[in-house]
Design a protein around this motif. Structure first.
Motif, PDB file in Angstrom:
ATOM      1  N   UNK A  64       0.841  -1.185   0.000  1.00 13.59           N
ATOM      2  CA  UNK A  64       0.000   0.000   0.000  1.00 13.59           C
ATOM      3  C   UNK A  64       0.884   1.246   0.000  1.00 13.59           C
ATOM      4  N   UNK A  65       0.439   2.368  -0.615  1.00 18.02           N
ATOM      5  CA  UNK A  65       1.247   3.595  -0.583  1.00 18.02           C
ATOM      6  C   UNK A  65       1.647   4.011   0.829  1.00 18.02           C
ATOM      7  N   UNK A  66       0.791   3.722   1.818  1.00 13.24           N
ATOM      8  CA  UNK A  66       1.103   4.094   3.205  1.00 13.24           C
ATOM      9  C   UNK A  66       2.242   3.271   3.785  1.00 13.24           C
ATOM     10  N   UNK A  67       2.587   2.172   3.117  1.00 15.60           N
ATOM     11  CA  UNK A  67       3.669   1.330   3.626  1.00 15.60           C
ATOM     12  C   UNK A  67       5.048   1.947   3.405  1.00 15.60           C
ATOM     13  N   UNK A  68       5.157   2.901   2.522  1.00 14.83           N
ATOM     14  CA  UNK A  68       6.448   3.558   2.275  1.00 14.83           C
ATOM     15  C   UNK A  68       6.791   4.481   3.445  1.00 14.83           C
ATOM     16  N   UNK A  69       8.059   4.695   3.734  1.00 19.56           N
ATOM     17  CA  UNK A  69       8.448   5.579   4.831  1.00 19.56           C
ATOM     18  C   UNK A  69       7.795   6.952   4.690  1.00 19.56           C
ATOM     19  N   UNK A  70       7.027   7.327   5.712  1.00 19.71           N
ATOM     20  CA  UNK A  70       6.308   8.599   5.727  1.00 19.71           C
ATOM     21  C   UNK A  70       5.316   8.718   4.564  1.00 19.71           C
ATOM     22  N   UNK A  71       4.938   7.576   3.992  1.00 21.63           N
ATOM     23  CA  UNK A  71       3.988   7.571   2.894  1.00 21.63           C
ATOM     24  C   UNK A  71       4.529   8.171   1.613  1.00 21.63           C
ATOM     25  N   UNK A  72       5.849   8.230   1.518  1.00 18.09           N
ATOM     26  CA  UNK A  72       6.464   8.871   0.354  1.00 18.09           C
ATOM     27  C   UNK A  72       7.334   7.876  -0.408  1.00 18.09           C
ATOM     28  N   UNK A  73       7.135   7.856  -1.731  1.00 20.53           N
ATOM     29  CA  UNK A  73       7.956   7.030  -2.602  1.00 20.53           C
ATOM     30  C   UNK A  73       9.007   7.861  -3.304  1.00 20.53           C
ATOM     31  N   UNK A  74       9.241   7.542  -4.548  1.00 17.50           N
ATOM     32  CA  UNK A  74      10.275   8.213  -5.335  1.00 17.50           C
ATOM     33  C   UNK A  74       9.653   9.233  -6.286  1.00 17.50           C
ATOM     34  N   UNK A  75      10.240  10.410  -6.355  1.00 19.56           N
ATOM     35  CA  UNK A  75       9.790  11.425  -7.318  1.00 19.56           C
ATOM     36  C   UNK A  75      10.399  11.135  -8.680  1.00 19.56           C
ATOM     37  N   UNK A  76       9.653  11.420  -9.741  1.00 16.36           N
ATOM     38  CA  UNK A  76      10.196  11.348 -11.090  1.00 16.36           C
ATOM     39  C   UNK A  76       9.327  12.159 -12.028  1.00 16.36           C
ATOM     40  N   UNK A  77       9.736  12.195 -13.286  1.00 15.96           N
ATOM     41  CA  UNK A  77       9.047  13.005 -14.279  1.00 15.96           C
ATOM     42  C   UNK A  77       8.842  12.191 -15.548  1.00 15.96           C
ATOM     43  N   UNK A  78       7.713  12.424 -16.190  1.00 15.06           N
ATOM     44  CA  UNK A  78       7.480  11.922 -17.545  1.00 15.06           C
ATOM     45  C   UNK A  78       7.675  13.086 -18.503  1.00 15.06           C
ATOM     46  N   UNK A  79       8.495  12.875 -19.547  1.00 11.04           N
ATOM     47  CA  UNK A  79       8.805  13.946 -20.486  1.00 11.04           C
ATOM     48  C   UNK A  79       8.350  13.581 -21.894  1.00 11.04           C
ATOM     49  N   UNK A  80       7.808  14.570 -22.584  1.00 16.29           N
ATOM     50  CA  UNK A  80       7.578  14.482 -24.021  1.00 16.29           C
ATOM     51  C   UNK A  80       8.374  15.631 -24.633  1.00 16.29           C
TER      52      UNK A  80
END
Length: 274
Positions: free
Chosen positions: A56-72
């Motif tokens: 679940x998303x809440x299982x990640x530390x502090x509810x935060x995963x990895x930031x990233x970007x999708x580019x066109x």
């Protein structure tokens, strides 16, 4: 005497413009869809769930995963290096190189800055202009040098005028440089040729197809690469003997690749001021 320049002692001057979402200075602006850390947790959790794992998303530390970007984004956005393939399928009868085929040796060397900030927008930089700029520096070109064309257009970055307010190279000027052993030519303007409107006006008046992208199409006769959309040439402490690296991103069979040109400046004792 200048000390031996080493990487840990050099001052680094960034000569690039980055990729920006929807910027007015790009006719085809990048589209950047950024995902924050909370959204990253959701997407990573969904990826693991698709593989059968109960996360679940809440299982990640502090509810935060990895930031990233999708580019066109096209490879001609931001500061980039055009390969000979951009100009045509052949150079003097030989297959034109795509971006991943460009020798890295072309993309590093000593740069010389030729100042054309006094020229009007839409003007064409010819052989006589190049010779005069070199005479002003008391400099003779050497094979393997990188020539940087300074127009001052980078000061307009972010504005629509960036696309129109600069002089451009001529076919004869381009061939003049390449025939002296120059493999990479950079410009701080949007394009290497004159602005689109200047080319279109000249073509309509003359009917001469040579008015359309003449500097680019010179690359069908002589082999070279060009760096477009450079910046900060005014920050360089001198105009000759500038160690420069400008390695492009490898994109399979592509006409260009993004590049981040960086000047390495050491002890300026005895150097020439800009």
């Amino acid at each position: 005497m200048r000390e031996l320049l080493t990487g840990d002692k050099a001052e680094l001057i960034d000569l690039s413009i980055g990729l920006e979402d929807g910027v007015a200075s790009e006719p085809t602006p990048p589209e950047i869809d950024a995902f924050g850390h909370e959204a990253g947790a959701k997407r990573l959790a969904e990826t693991l769930q698709e593989q059968g794992y109960d996360v679940d998303p809440a299982d990640f530390p502090e509810g935060m995963g990895l930031a990233w970007e999708d580019l066109a984004v096209i490879p001609h956005a931001g500061t980039h290096l055009d390969a000979p393939w951009h100009y045509g399928p052949e150079v003097d009868g030989e297959p034109a190189k795509t971006i991943e085929e460009i020798p890295l040796e072309w993309c590093r060397g000593n740069a010389v800055v030729l100042d054309f900030r006094s020229m009007d927008p839409g003007e064409e930089i010819g052989v006589a202009d190049l010779e005069a700029a070199l005479d002003d520096l008391d400099h003779d070109l050497s094979p393997g040098e990188i020539v940087l064309i300074q127009t001052g257009a980078d000061e307009l970055w972010g504005q629509p005028e960036y696309l129109t307010e600069f002089p451009g190279m001529s076919a004869e000027g381009t061939k003049y440089l390449v025939e002296r052993g120059i493999k990479v030519i950079g410009t701080d303007a949007y394009g290497f040729d004159k602005p689109f409107a200047a080319m279109g006006e000249r073509y309509v008046e003359s009917g001469d197809e040579d008015e359309l992208w003449p500097a680019h199409f010179a690359g069908r006769e002589v082999e070279y690469c060009q760096i477009e959309k450079m910046a900060n040439l005014d920050q360089l402490p001198r105009k000759t003997d500038i160690p420069l690296v400008a390695f492009p991103i490898k994109i399979e069979d592509a006409s260009a690749g993004w590049v981040r040109p960086v000047a390495l400046i050491g002890d300026e004792t005895g150097g020439e001021s800009a």
